[in-house]
Design a protein around this motif. Structure first.
Motif, PDB file in Angstrom:
ATOM      1  N   PHE A  67      17.631 -38.370   5.829  1.00  0.00           N
ATOM      2  CA  PHE A  67      16.917 -37.622   6.858  1.00  0.00           C
ATOM      3  C   PHE A  67      15.996 -36.579   6.239  1.00  0.00           C
ATOM      4  CE2 PHE A  67      21.081 -35.642   6.394  1.00  0.00           C
ATOM      5  CZ  PHE A  67      20.821 -34.279   6.352  1.00  0.00           C
ATOM      6  N   TYR A  68      14.870 -36.401   6.916  1.00  0.00           N
ATOM      7  CA  TYR A  68      13.777 -35.554   6.447  1.00  0.00           C
ATOM      8  C   TYR A  68      13.500 -34.505   7.517  1.00  0.00           C
ATOM      9  CZ  TYR A  68      13.192 -39.417   3.183  1.00  0.00           C
ATOM     10  OH  TYR A  68      13.415 -40.385   2.226  1.00  0.00           O
ATOM     11  N   ASN A  69      13.490 -33.230   7.123  1.00  0.00           N
ATOM     12  CA  ASN A  69      13.430 -32.117   8.057  1.00  0.00           C
ATOM     13  C   ASN A  69      12.098 -31.390   7.951  1.00  0.00           C
ATOM     14  OD1 ASN A  69      14.040 -29.337   9.182  1.00  0.00           O
ATOM     15  ND2 ASN A  69      16.041 -30.298   9.473  1.00  0.00           N
ATOM     16  N   THR A  70      11.588 -30.936   9.096  1.00  0.00           N
ATOM     17  CA  THR A  70      10.277 -30.265   9.130  1.00  0.00           C
ATOM     18  C   THR A  70      10.343 -28.783   8.805  1.00  0.00           C
ATOM     19  OG1 THR A  70      10.480 -29.760  11.500  1.00  0.00           O
ATOM     20  CG2 THR A  70       9.472 -31.882  10.896  1.00  0.00           C
ATOM     21  N   ILE A  71      11.516 -28.247   8.531  1.00  0.00           N
ATOM     22  CA  ILE A  71      11.693 -26.810   8.322  1.00  0.00           C
ATOM     23  C   ILE A  71      10.668 -26.269   7.310  1.00  0.00           C
ATOM     24  CG2 ILE A  71      13.443 -27.166   6.545  1.00  0.00           C
ATOM     25  CD1 ILE A  71      14.880 -24.699   7.588  1.00  0.00           C
ATOM     26  N   GLY A  72       9.992 -25.193   7.702  1.00  0.00           N
ATOM     27  CA  GLY A  72       9.036 -24.524   6.820  1.00  0.00           C
ATOM     28  C   GLY A  72       7.699 -25.211   6.674  1.00  0.00           C
ATOM     29  N   LEU A  73       7.431 -26.244   7.493  1.00  0.00           N
ATOM     30  CA  LEU A  73       6.207 -27.028   7.341  1.00  0.00           C
ATOM     31  C   LEU A  73       5.439 -27.127   8.665  1.00  0.00           C
ATOM     32  CD1 LEU A  73       7.727 -29.996   5.280  1.00  0.00           C
ATOM     33  CD2 LEU A  73       6.344 -28.111   4.368  1.00  0.00           C
TER      34      LEU A  73
END
Length: 259
Positions: A67-73
């Motif tokens: 899984f790939y998270n958008t946090i900080g982007l």
């Protein structure tokens, strides 16, 4: 004779397709190989989303997802919204499935964090149809999960392979599901997938909306001291309720105390 050969070919082709559908296997990208430790603060009620690349064995249903998270982007103008709706809407699971040669792609979100900070190894960054997200772990999927059916993973604990810890600040509320054995599961994120009208302020009355199995109980607690929940031996235990809010287990040495 030609008709028989044609019929045999048709049966063979259909059989081959069926075998492919039910025994498909796929490997996941090695995007966690060079992961480095990162910490993210001031997360409570920050909006994010995840993209799951699903691999494994389709016949045995031994499936895992990176899984790939958008946090900080994705949103320098508003860092508290790392999953702008316009970008999220462009993410196409079928296109990504072919691009990454995986068994499936699942859009997990939008969500909002219920914790205050998290520290974990972060791997490679990917661009999913314009939405940037970074590798943050790998999770085993329950064998009876139906990713097309909302709430299919409800109250089914599973594990995530990651070396992480997360924190909840003293004096702030935490939202807890106690399981039938008395173990507390603390909400790490709430979801807008099933109930798009859910807000942080409405979490205090979430118990009136949930339909847990017998023995499960929802409660809210204002913390008397800081709470830290960590993965034990590289494994974190997580679970979702029937609205797909996500919780982390506070037992077996995973937390500094039981809230």
């Amino acid at each position: 004779m030609k008709a028989n050969r044609k019929a045999l070919f048709t049966v063979a082709l259909a059989t081959a397709v069926a075998i492919t559908l039910f025994t498909g296997c796929a490997s996941l990208p090695e995007d966690g190989a060079e992961a480095r430790l990162m910490r993210f603060d001031n997360l409570r009620d920050v909006r994010y989303a995840e993209v799951f690349l699903i691999g494994g064995n389709g016949l045995t249903k031994n499936l895992e997802a990176a899984f790939y998270n958008t946090i900080g982007l994705n949103n320098s103008a508003d860092p508290r919204n790392t999953c702008p709706e316009a970008l999220w809407a462009k993410v196409n699971p079928e296109t990504l499935k072919r691009e990454y040669r995986v068994l499936g792609v699942f859009k997990n979100g939008p969500r909002h964090w219920a914790m205050d900070w998290i520290e974990l190894p972060v791997g490679a960054e990917r661009n999913f149809d314009g939405l940037k997200a970074r590798w943050m772990g790998q999770v085993k999927l329950p064998k009876d999960i139906d990713l097309k059916k909302k709430g299919s993973s409800a109250y089914k604990p599973t594990t995530v392979a990651r070396k992480s810890q997360m924190g909840f600040g003293k004096g702030k509320p935490v939202f807890i599901l106690d399981d039938p054995e008395g173990n507390p599961w603390v909400m790490q994120a709430y979801s807008l997938i099933v109930d798009p009208n859910l807000t942080y302020n409405s979490l205090a009355s979430l118990g009136s909306k949930l339909k847990p199995p017998p023995g499960w109980k929802f409660r809210v607690k204002v913390l008397d001291e800081d709470l830290t929940i960590r993965a034990v031996n590289g494994i974190a235990h997580i679970m979702q309720d029937d609205l797909e809010n996500t919780y982390a287990l506070c037992a077996g040495g995973s937390s500094n105390y039981k809230p």
